[in-house]
Structure formats: C-alpha cells, structure tokens
Scaffold this active site. Structure first.
Site, PDB file in Angstrom:
ATOM      1  N   LYS A  30      46.847 -47.717  74.808  1.00 42.21           N
ATOM      2  CA  LYS A  30      48.424 -47.500  75.832  1.00 42.21           C
ATOM      3  C   LYS A  30      49.025 -47.343  75.233  1.00 42.21           C
ATOM      4  O   LYS A  30      48.842 -48.494  73.889  1.00 42.21           O
ATOM      5  CB  LYS A  30      48.233 -48.886  77.170  1.00 42.21           C
ATOM      6  CG  LYS A  30      49.188 -48.501  78.038  1.00 42.21           C
ATOM      7  CD  LYS A  30      50.061 -50.074  78.741  1.00 42.21           C
ATOM      8  CE  LYS A  30      50.677 -49.950  77.801  1.00 42.21           C
ATOM      9  NZ  LYS A  30      51.717 -49.208  77.531  1.00 42.21           N
ATOM     10  N   GLU A  71      50.131 -58.359  66.243  1.00 45.06           N
ATOM     11  CA  GLU A  71      51.396 -57.760  65.065  1.00 45.06           C
ATOM     12  C   GLU A  71      52.555 -58.278  65.829  1.00 45.06           C
ATOM     13  O   GLU A  71      52.885 -56.849  66.155  1.00 45.06           O
ATOM     14  CB  GLU A  71      50.594 -56.591  64.540  1.00 45.06           C
ATOM     15  CG  GLU A  71      51.101 -56.840  63.512  1.00 45.06           C
ATOM     16  CD  GLU A  71      52.273 -56.113  63.135  1.00 45.06           C
ATOM     17  OE1 GLU A  71      53.595 -56.672  62.926  1.00 45.06           O
ATOM     18  OE2 GLU A  71      52.675 -54.546  62.386  1.00 45.06           O
ATOM     19  N   CYS A  99      58.552 -53.541  62.476  1.00 45.79           N
ATOM     20  CA  CYS A  99      58.464 -54.906  61.627  1.00 45.79           C
ATOM     21  C   CYS A  99      58.561 -55.477  60.445  1.00 45.79           C
ATOM     22  O   CYS A  99      59.127 -57.243  60.534  1.00 45.79           O
ATOM     23  CB  CYS A  99      56.758 -55.540  61.928  1.00 45.79           C
ATOM     24  SG  CYS A  99      56.310 -54.823  63.746  1.00 45.79           S
ATOM     25  N   GLU A 146      65.216 -61.421  65.105  1.00 48.86           N
ATOM     26  CA  GLU A 146      64.897 -60.196  65.485  1.00 48.86           C
ATOM     27  C   GLU A 146      65.514 -59.118  65.520  1.00 48.86           C
ATOM     28  O   GLU A 146      65.361 -58.758  67.438  1.00 48.86           O
ATOM     29  CB  GLU A 146      63.230 -59.577  65.872  1.00 48.86           C
ATOM     30  CG  GLU A 146      62.764 -58.128  65.026  1.00 48.86           C
ATOM     31  CD  GLU A 146      61.086 -58.084  65.070  1.00 48.86           C
ATOM     32  OE1 GLU A 146      60.820 -58.002  66.518  1.00 48.86           O
ATOM     33  OE2 GLU A 146      60.909 -57.378  63.994  1.00 48.86           O
TER      34      GLU A 146
HETATM   35  P1  ADP Z   1      59.578 -53.400  73.823  1.00 47.84           P
HETATM   36  O1  ADP Z   1      59.889 -54.042  74.302  1.00 47.84           O
HETATM   37  O2  ADP Z   1      60.586 -52.985  72.560  1.00 47.84           O
HETATM   38  O3  ADP Z   1      58.738 -52.057  74.455  1.00 47.84           O
HETATM   39  P2  ADP Z   1      57.250 -54.638  73.417  1.00 47.84           P
HETATM   40  O4  ADP Z   1      57.028 -55.364  72.908  1.00 47.84           O
HETATM   41  O5  ADP Z   1      57.661 -54.556  74.843  1.00 47.84           O
HETATM   42  O6  ADP Z   1      58.529 -54.106  72.977  1.00 47.84           O
HETATM   43  O7  ADP Z   1      55.853 -53.556  74.051  1.00 47.84           O
HETATM   44  C1  ADP Z   1      54.874 -52.736  73.167  1.00 47.84           C
HETATM   45  C2  ADP Z   1      54.054 -52.237  73.955  1.00 47.84           C
HETATM   46  O8  ADP Z   1      53.144 -53.691  74.911  1.00 47.84           O
HETATM   47  C3  ADP Z   1      53.993 -51.767  74.941  1.00 47.84           C
HETATM   48  O9  ADP Z   1      53.213 -50.465  74.945  1.00 47.84           O
HETATM   49  C4  ADP Z   1      54.654 -52.263  76.164  1.00 47.84           C
HETATM   50  O10 ADP Z   1      54.215 -50.714  77.381  1.00 47.84           O
HETATM   51  C5  ADP Z   1      53.381 -52.883  76.132  1.00 47.84           C
HETATM   52  N1  ADP Z   1      53.903 -54.205  77.157  1.00 47.84           N
HETATM   53  C6  ADP Z   1      54.829 -54.143  77.865  1.00 47.84           C
HETATM   54  N2  ADP Z   1      54.874 -55.466  77.955  1.00 47.84           N
HETATM   55  C7  ADP Z   1      53.691 -56.233  78.434  1.00 47.84           C
HETATM   56  C8  ADP Z   1      52.530 -56.828  79.440  1.00 47.84           C
HETATM   57  N3  ADP Z   1      53.759 -58.077  79.936  1.00 47.84           N
HETATM   58  N4  ADP Z   1      51.868 -56.874  78.626  1.00 47.84           N
HETATM   59  C9  ADP Z   1      51.109 -55.628  78.482  1.00 47.84           C
HETATM   60  N5  ADP Z   1      51.584 -55.440  77.364  1.00 47.84           N
HETATM   61  C10 ADP Z   1      52.769 -54.894  77.478  1.00 47.84           C
END
Ligand code: ADP
Length: 495
Positions: free
Chosen positions: A187, A262, A296, A398
């Site tokens: 995803k 990570e 990161c 961060e």
């Molecule tokens: P940002 O907020 O900067 O987009 P995230 O760490 O939230 O960074 O996003 C990284 C990935 O995690 C993306 O693919 C996002 O769609 C996914 N993501 C965000 N929230 C969730 C969640 N609750 N469960 C699983 N995946 C998530």
C-alpha cells in the site's frame, strides 16, 4: 493540467488501476482519489480509493499465491526479481520523472538515490533467494537424534509505505520479502501512489505469478488500517510516523502478526573543532536539507564545537543562500516543493514555533511564493536556527522539512549527551579528523547508524534501522531477511 505535465504523465505511467491477483482493477466501491503535483498544486491523475473490501481481495490473492511462490525453485524466484531490478534500471529516466511529478523531489535526486537503489535492492535480494539455509544441530541425543532447522517465509506480508521515497520504500520491503518466499500486498502512501502502480506494471511484465505482488491504493484509515488489522496478514512492514507505527502495532495484536517499524527520527550531527569544516558544512547541508528535509534520517540537530561554531554557521548560511527552489523537473532546481499542502503547513508551523520559542532564525525560512505555474506549489524556503534550547519543540519533535538547528558545545561528553537527548535513535553523523575520537563517540551514540565524516550514505548490503522509538526490524543487508523468515526445528529419533 498543464500540457507538459500531461505529456510527462502519459509517458511515465501506464495503468492507473490496482493490481490484485494478477488483474488490474478499480476499487470495489468504484471510487478514485486525486493525485496532485506538489510543484503546481494541480491534479495530475486519479487512482482507485481502496477500502476494506479491496484489502480483503488483495490479502486473499496473496494467500492463494503463497504455496506456489514458496514451492517455486529459488533460482526461478531469483530470476524474476533480478529482471524486475533490471527493468527499473532501464526505466530510470521515466521513473525519476514520475517521482518528481508525484512527490516533488528533484529528478536529479531520484536518479542518484531512489531509482538506482530500488533497482539494486531487487537484484541484491535476488541473490539471497538461493541462499536461505538452515543448519543441522548436534544435540544431547548424539547420533540417536537428527535435528535440523528450516527457514520458512512468514506468509502474507503487508508493506505500508510512506511518501518520501515512494518507489524505493516499496523495494526496501518487497526485496527481502520476496526473496524469503513471502507474498505481498503493497500500500503506497496516498500522496504518492504512482510509482507503486508503475511497479505493478513491471511485476506483470517480467512475469511474476498472479497474486505474489498486489498493490492497493488508498489512504491510511480506509486501506492502511484494515490491512494492518487483517487476520490474513502474517506480517506488516511499515515506514512512517512513530504515531502511525504505534497504531499499526496496536492493530497487529489480534493475530500477533510480526511487525517491522521504521519510524521517525531527530538525528544529531556532531562537528568537532578539528573537523574539515568545508566537508562538514557540505555534509550537514545534505543531512538537514536533502529531499527538502523529508527524510527519516534528517540530521536536523547540529551540535558544533564552540571554536568553530560561528565559522560553520557562516558557511552553512552562505550555502543556503544559493539554494534554488523550483519544480523537481527543472534541471537547475536544488530544492523542490514539499509533498503536500498539509506538510508545508506543518513545517511552516514548526518554523513559527522555533521563532516563538526564542531561537534565532538566520535563513528566513517559511512559505515561498514562486511565479507562474508554480504559484500554488507547496514550496518552503529552508530555515536555519541557532540559539536553540534542548526543550524547544524544534529540538524534540520530528519536523520532516527543511529546518536545521545549530547549537554549540564545549566538551565531547556534553556533545554525546546532547546527541542522545531524544526519544529517537535512527541515525547520526560526526565530523572529526581524530580517528580515536570518531570511534569512541560512535560507540556512545544511541542510533542505528553512525556516519563518520559523511552523512546519508546507503548501500544495499548495509543494515539500516532504528534504536529506541525509531523502531525495530532492520532493512537492507542480510539482516533484513530475518524479519521475513521464521525458523522451524525438525527433530528425528534415529535410535
Ligand atoms: P504521514 O502522516 O506523513 O502521511 P504516515 O506515517 O501516517 O505519515 O503515513 C505512512 C503510511 O502509513 C501511508 O501509506 C499511510 O497511508 C499509512 N497510514 C496512515 N495511517 C494509518 C493507519 N492508521 N494504519 C495503517 N496505515 C496507516
């Protein structure tokens, strides 16, 4: 959409549908969401908006493909992976354009880092597919017992990928996962799904069996959350924010799926008085501002010995003044836009917080207004703060944007303590000509990577990953295979 963007997109991406079980499909709901070019703010594409039903279908496809993939001769798996890596290398120019359009990064950076490393990862782990071995173990039973171990794949892996290195992060997770014999649901981040869909084209083109690699596009709550909670998923590998990592860990509880995380960082760079100052300035510039600081590993907390602090700051400031903001597609751009309006707002919020908390701002960071078609892009001028205090938000949280904080130190121990004064532990850098000091300090820094007289180097063979709240489960190198394998011990009574 401007004509040039339309043409580039046509050139760069073919099928903007998901890949599930070897079929290119729309979301079950029929819904799509918009993908923006961060340099212009305009919509460049729409992609399917997956929800739990699509996640179910993708996980079922990965499950169905698992026995065949596991049974395939390792050399045959290796060949597919090698060919995928080769196709990525052959399409470097196109893929770099796609990343620049979708993420905003410069094509030059994508051509230097994202694309070659992604290609190399598939080829490196292709080599590992034929080298996953168990051992025979002598036991107290002597010759009356034969015990051996087998290293088996964990099963169906969900790879939840961030937006800062879109294709590369897919490769980080897919490479070791596939070599170990797992099947995958990838995803990509909702901000940057295009290169993962292009990867899906290449997966089909080189002939992976249907269902071995599935790609679903959707946002965190609708697609990421059901994926990380899914009982048919055996392992989640995630790169992203620490808070999201914690949610994923929470969601993994129901079936105790394996989790690799990570996560965030707030990495330190230490510049000692005997450092090659010009090299330290160049390296620190990269540490803080590479990829618009959306890394990161960003070494955003810079601690400089008081004897060279002022000279260092002057040189870094001079370098920052030459930085050319612009579209990542323009060859003379040094710094592209941030990935999204939300990210630009978040980062400018941190810059204001730094000012409000009393740090001295030297570089005049903040929203940048560019002319013409880039007037609505998400550009942020790089910021540089001095006189920062350890408790300030800009020193603790961060930022994920082009914001550097420089403070001074006197003693080595003081610098080490300051470097470790964070909940994170992803990376670090130190600059000195004294080899004894270099390794003495490296031993005391609590971080998964220490760069000495350089910053930000990666190699496919070198393990990478965090200590403390930066997560666990290494990526790259031989060690990255471990989280994708489980050991079975097989006992035989020969008495
Ligand atoms: P940002 O907020 O900067 O987009 P995230 O760490 O939230 O960074 O996003 C990284 C990935 O995690 C993306 O693919 C996002 O769609 C996914 N993501 C965000 N929230 C969730 C969640 N609750 N469960 C699983 N995946 C998530």
């Amino acid at each position: 959409m401007t004509e040039s963007n339309a043409a580039l997109l046509e050139l760069a991406a073919s099928d903007l549908r998901m890949l599930i079980g070897g079929e290119r499909v729309e979301a079950a709901s029929g819904e799509r969401f918009e993908v923006l070019n961060p340099a212009t703010g305009e919509t460049i594409a729409t992609v399917p908006a997956a929800n739990a039903a699509d996640v179910d279908a993708a996980v079922a496809a990965a499950r169905a493909a698992l026995p065949g993939w596991r049974a395939m001769a390792p050399a045959a798996r290796a060949e597919l992976m090698w060919n995928l890596g080769t196709r990525i290398a052959e399409l470097s120019e196109e893929l770099a354009t796609l990343e620049a359009l979708d993420n905003g990064k410069t094509r030059g950076d994508a051509l230097m880092v994202d694309i070659p490393l992604a290609s190399e990862i598939f080829r490196y782990y292709a080599g590992w597919a034929t080298k996953i071995e168990g051992v025979a173990i002598p036991t107290a039973g002597g010759l009356a017992q034969h015990v051996y171990t087998v290293r088996e794949p964990v099963g169906v892996v969900a790879a939840i990928v961030p937006w800062n290195f879109p294709l590369l992060m897919c490769a980080y997770k897919a490479g070791p996962s596939l070599a170990a014999g797992n099947t995958l649901v990838i995803k990509p981040a909702e901000q940057t799904p295009l290169s993962a869909l292009r990867l899906a084209d290449l997966v089909e083109e080189v002939g992976f069996p249907p269902g071995v690699v599935n790609v679903v596009t959707g946002d965190g709550p609708s697609a990421g959350a059901p994926l990380s909670a899914h009982l048919g998923v055996d392992k989640v590998t995630f790169t992203g924010e620490t808070g999201t990592g914690q949610k994923i860990l929470e969601a993994s509880k129901a079936n105790l799926k394996r989790v690799s995380l990570e996560l965030g960082g707030k990495s330190p760079s230490l510049v000692f008085a005997d450092a090659d100052l010009d090299a330290a300035v160049e390296g620190t510039y990269g540490a803080v501002y590479f990829n618009q600081g959306q890394c990161c590993i960003a070494g955003a907390r810079v601690f400089v010995h008081e004897d060279v602090h002022d000279a260092f700051v002057e040189k870094l400031l001079a370098k920052l003044k030459t930085v050319q903001l612009g579209s990542g597609l323009d060859a003379d751009t040094d710094m592209g836009p941030l990935v999204s309006a939300e990210q630009a707002e978040r980062v400018t919020g941190f810059i204001s917080a730094g000012r409000d908390e009393g740090a001295t701002e030297l570089a005049g960071g903040g929203p940048a207004e560019l002319a013409g078609e880039h007037a609505n892009g998400y550009f942020v001028r790089p910021a540089l703060f001095t006189d920062v205090e350890p408790e300030m938000r800009v020193m603790r949280e961060e930022i994920f944007g082009p914001v550097g904080m420089v403070s001074r130190f006197r003693e080595e121990d003081e610098a080490i303590a300051a470097a470790n004064d964070t909940v994170f532990g992803l990376a670090s850098g130190l600059w000195t000509r004294d080899v004894k000091r270099a390794h003495r300090v490296a031993a005391q820094i609590q971080a998964g990577t220490v760069w000495i007289n350089t910053y930000g180097f990666f190699d496919v063979a070198v393990p990478y990953g965090g200590f403390r709240m930066s997560g666990y489960g290494k990526e790259l190198g031989a060690e990255a295979l471990d989280p994708y394998l489980q050991t079975k011990s097989v006992w035989t009574d020969l008495s």
